[in-house]
Design a protein around this motif. Sequence first.
Motif, short mmCIF file in Angstrom:
data_model
loop_
_atom_site.label_atom_id
_atom_site.label_comp_id
_atom_site.label_asym_id
_atom_site.label_seq_id
_atom_site.Cartn_x
_atom_site.Cartn_y
_atom_site.Cartn_z
N TYR A 280 27.25 46.35 89.26
CA TYR A 280 27.71 45.22 88.46
C TYR A 280 28.50 45.59 87.21
N HIS A 281 28.88 46.86 87.06
CA HIS A 281 29.58 47.25 85.82
C HIS A 281 30.73 48.22 86.11
N HIS A 282 31.58 47.84 87.04
CA HIS A 282 32.74 48.67 87.36
C HIS A 282 33.85 48.50 86.33
N ASN A 283 34.09 47.28 85.89
CA ASN A 283 35.21 46.98 85.02
C ASN A 283 34.93 47.43 83.58
N ARG A 284 35.91 48.13 82.99
CA ARG A 284 35.72 48.65 81.64
C ARG A 284 35.67 47.54 80.60
N ILE A 285 36.39 46.43 80.83
CA ILE A 285 36.30 45.31 79.90
C ILE A 285 34.89 44.73 79.93
N ASN A 286 34.33 44.61 81.12
CA ASN A 286 32.94 44.16 81.24
C ASN A 286 32.01 45.10 80.49
N GLN A 287 32.23 46.39 80.61
CA GLN A 287 31.41 47.37 79.89
C GLN A 287 31.56 47.20 78.38
N PHE A 288 32.80 46.98 77.91
CA PHE A 288 33.02 46.80 76.48
C PHE A 288 32.36 45.52 75.98
N LEU A 289 32.44 44.45 76.77
CA LEU A 289 31.77 43.21 76.39
C LEU A 289 30.26 43.40 76.35
N HIS A 290 29.74 44.24 77.25
CA HIS A 290 28.31 44.55 77.21
C HIS A 290 27.95 45.35 75.96
N LEU A 291 28.86 46.19 75.52
CA LEU A 291 28.63 46.94 74.28
C LEU A 291 28.54 45.99 73.09
N LEU A 292 29.47 45.03 73.02
CA LEU A 292 29.42 44.04 71.96
C LEU A 292 28.17 43.17 72.07
N SER A 293 27.86 42.78 73.30
CA SER A 293 26.68 41.96 73.55
C SER A 293 25.41 42.69 73.12
N ALA A 294 25.34 43.97 73.44
CA ALA A 294 24.16 44.75 73.08
C ALA A 294 23.95 44.79 71.58
N SER A 295 25.04 44.92 70.83
CA SER A 295 24.95 44.93 69.37
C SER A 295 24.42 43.60 68.85
#
Length: 208
Positions: free
Chosen positions: A18-33
């Motif tokens: 569920y985390h292939h896309n780098r934009i999705n990963q970056f949004l998860h980074l922001l979300s995690a914060s």
Amino acid sequence: MTFFEELQKQRWDDHRYYHHNRINQFLHLLSASCFIASYILVFYYPAAAALVGWLLAMVLRQTGHFFFEPKTYDEVNKTTHNYKESVKVGYNLQRKVVLLSIWALVPIVLFFEPTFFGIFTTNTDISGFVNNMAIIWLVVGLGAIVFRTLHLFKLMGVQSGLVWFCKIATDPFHDIKIYHKSLYYIMKGEMYDNMDDWYEDVSFENKV
């Protein structure tokens, strides 16, 4: 599998499926914060924690899943999107639609039923409305985690349910750990993760 081995497996499956896309990963980074900020706020301002958690953290996270993550055949893992949805331990996209629908209905119901069926005293100002809405959202979020954990007790066993609960609780910290370079890859033009920079632990794969 031991508790830690199953935790690693659930994390690995979630990442690779569920985390292939780098934009999705970056949004998860922001979300995690944002989620970590909510963890702190919940001890001092629970309503603010709910607002940050739902309006910022959850919106960022689910935007990545619904709009950026590919839903075609997964060449990296050699599997279909339908298969990934069927084996998802936590909330797959269909379950998320139900959960997000409940979340979106809360302010509508509260608008027409200001006491929320007798739970609150009537508030006529906007701040009271927002505070009550945030408290309900907090209950919805925690309730969704507890409900799925108990459901997994029945479906997969107590350990699997507790592992998922632990994974969800620690996901913000783990997301920062594995996605902190996502913006760097985006700037390099690498929009999809080939999963080579993560690992597949054969110690738990052989026990499945």
